[in-house]
Scaffold this active site. Structure first.
Site, short mmCIF file in Angstrom:
data_model
loop_
_atom_site.label_atom_id
_atom_site.label_comp_id
_atom_site.label_asym_id
_atom_site.label_seq_id
_atom_site.Cartn_x
_atom_site.Cartn_y
_atom_site.Cartn_z
N HIS A 187 -4.24 -8.94 3.76
CA HIS A 187 -5.61 -9.14 4.30
C HIS A 187 -6.17 -9.18 4.97
O HIS A 187 -5.69 -10.84 5.34
CB HIS A 187 -6.69 -9.46 2.55
CG HIS A 187 -5.81 -8.16 1.71
ND1 HIS A 187 -5.97 -8.26 0.37
CD2 HIS A 187 -6.64 -7.26 1.34
CE1 HIS A 187 -6.41 -8.30 -0.57
NE2 HIS A 187 -6.45 -6.66 -0.57
N LYS B 165 -2.14 -2.74 7.15
CA LYS B 165 -3.32 -2.39 7.61
C LYS B 165 -3.96 -3.27 9.23
O LYS B 165 -3.76 -4.37 9.19
CB LYS B 165 -3.65 -2.47 6.66
CG LYS B 165 -5.60 -1.46 7.20
CD LYS B 165 -6.16 -1.91 5.67
CE LYS B 165 -7.73 -1.89 5.29
NZ LYS B 165 -8.10 -1.43 4.07
N ARG C 229 -1.27 -2.21 -7.03
CA ARG C 229 -1.53 -3.24 -5.96
C ARG C 229 -2.43 -4.45 -6.21
O ARG C 229 -2.40 -5.51 -6.18
CB ARG C 229 -2.34 -2.45 -4.95
CG ARG C 229 -2.18 -3.82 -3.71
CD ARG C 229 -2.96 -2.89 -2.26
NE ARG C 229 -3.45 -3.42 -1.74
CZ ARG C 229 -2.97 -4.31 -0.69
NH1 ARG C 229 -1.50 -4.22 -0.43
NH2 ARG C 229 -3.45 -4.93 0.69
N HIS D 172 -2.78 1.82 -6.12
CA HIS D 172 -3.60 0.97 -5.92
C HIS D 172 -4.26 0.38 -6.79
O HIS D 172 -4.16 -0.76 -6.95
CB HIS D 172 -4.96 1.51 -4.57
CG HIS D 172 -6.39 -0.12 -4.07
ND1 HIS D 172 -5.66 -0.04 -3.33
CD2 HIS D 172 -7.10 -0.25 -4.98
CE1 HIS D 172 -6.60 -1.17 -2.53
NE2 HIS D 172 -7.11 -1.68 -3.87
N TYR E 59 -10.67 -9.83 -5.86
CA TYR E 59 -9.16 -9.32 -7.26
C TYR E 59 -9.49 -10.19 -8.38
O TYR E 59 -9.00 -10.28 -9.14
CB TYR E 59 -8.43 -9.26 -6.56
CG TYR E 59 -7.46 -7.34 -5.82
CD1 TYR E 59 -7.30 -6.43 -6.23
CD2 TYR E 59 -8.64 -7.37 -4.11
CE1 TYR E 59 -7.43 -5.68 -5.13
CE2 TYR E 59 -8.34 -6.55 -3.28
CZ TYR E 59 -8.25 -5.77 -4.15
OH TYR E 59 -7.57 -4.33 -3.43
N ARG F 281 0.77 -1.00 -0.05
CA ARG F 281 -0.03 0.74 0.07
C ARG F 281 1.19 1.55 0.29
O ARG F 281 1.53 1.08 0.85
CB ARG F 281 -0.69 0.30 1.31
CG ARG F 281 -2.07 -1.33 1.07
CD ARG F 281 -2.56 -0.99 2.83
NE ARG F 281 -3.50 -2.36 2.98
CZ ARG F 281 -3.38 -3.66 3.16
NH1 ARG F 281 -1.90 -3.87 4.28
NH2 ARG F 281 -4.11 -4.30 2.74
#
Length: 319
Positions: free
Chosen positions: A286, A190, A263, A260, A295, A165
């Site tokens: 994640h 995250k 990513r 992103h 994705y 990120r």
């Protein structure tokens, strides 16, 4: 320092909530809360550096069930389901802090947070960046003879090669990088979780060239530049990472893209290569495997291939 309500002097519920988030999540959720505050009729408030902080001046203890239901109805009209639910999640957490501060009675809090999530599905936004576009981006950096060209090439190669990120790129320290193996320790990603990723050979080559300019002293991996190309000792920001990609895309003559999108490209490529979802989930950090699965474009490719078996006769019209 926690912001306090200008009237009561008590800590603001939004400030308490945001203080417990990582920098990247804090920015996203502050924007979400500012959206709610604007819908509640709170006037815009900006800091001296131009940052919108109206959410820190919102009387969250006065929010009731009627407000949250009305907010949900407006969000359904204006935003995709995922965005609307993100904003509602931020609202619920702030109301929880208001309850803990004694500003929101327990019964009113329980009613207010009962607002249901938004149902529905929309195709993901953003795009996958093609290999030719990646080459054009890195060629634009290589054609820049200044030290900035080397820094920007390393930034872009790192995002493309690891799927980090933009906030993770900005927060990266040199000490987290093992130059012999290409291993990177991403700290405080995250959810405030650490993880390990590995840079491929092309990314490692770009980093080595950059380190030849930066030096090997401890500290931020990527540092800011002054006008004239001189570097400071301060790390770049997450916003600067996005700006680097925007500027280099313009130079390369390719459509606009975001970190992103890089990513997304990284995740899609791993899934297309047959790497299992659990492994990809761990690499990109994640919390839920379902997020990683969103994705996955292999199903679309299979559907596209399937229709090739449908025969539709066509005859050119007579002239």
């Amino acid at each position: 320092m926690i912001a306090r309500d200008s009237d009561t002097g008590r800590p603001n519920a939004a400030a308490l909530y945001l203080a417990n988030l990582t920098p990247g999540s804090r920015r996203t959720m502050r924007e979400a809360l500012n959206t709610v505050a604007a819908l509640l009729g709170v006037a815009e408030v900006r800091t001296t550096d131009g940052q919108d902080v109206r959410c820190l001046h919102t009387p969250w203890g006065a929010v009731r069930y009627a407000h949250t239901i009305a907010l949900r109805a407006t969000l359904v009209e204006r935003y995709a389901p995922a965005t609307a639910n993100k904003i509602l999640a931020a609202l619920r957490r702030v109301l929880q802090e208001a309850f803990r501060l004694g500003e929101l009675p327990a019964e009113e809090y329980q009613r207010a947070v009962l607002v249901p999530t938004v149902k529905g599905h929309r195709e993901p936004t953003g795009r996958v960046i093609t290999p030719s576009e990646v080459r054009a981006l890195l060629r634009a950096c290589a054609d820049d003879p200044s030290p900035l060209g080397r820094r920007d090439a390393a930034v872009l190669a790192l995002i493309r090669g690891t799927g980090l990120r933009r906030a993770e790129v900005a927060a990266l320290n040199l000490e987290a990088y093992h130059r012999e193996t290409g291993e990177l320790l991403v700290r405080g990603g995250k959810g405030n979780k650490d993880r390990r990723v590995w840079a491929p050979s092309g990314t490692r080559a770009a980093l080595e060239v950059w380190l030849g300019v930066r030096g090997t002293h401890p500290g931020a991996m990527f540092i800011r530049a002054y006008k004239g190309g001189r570097f400071s000792t301060q790390r770049i920001t997450a916003e600067a990472v996005a700006l680097i990609l925007t500027n280099r895309a313009q130079e390369a003559g390719i459509p606009a893209c975001t970190p992103h999108d890089m990513r997304r490209t990284y995740i899609s490529e791993l899934l297309d290569a047959g790497i299992d979802l659990a492994t990809v989930q761990q690499l990109v950090g994640h919390a839920q495997v379902t997020t990683t699965a969103s994705y996955d474009r292999r199903g679309e490719a299979a559907k596209r291939k399937a229709v090739e078996f449908v025969e539709v006769p066509f005859f050119a019209p007579a002239e």
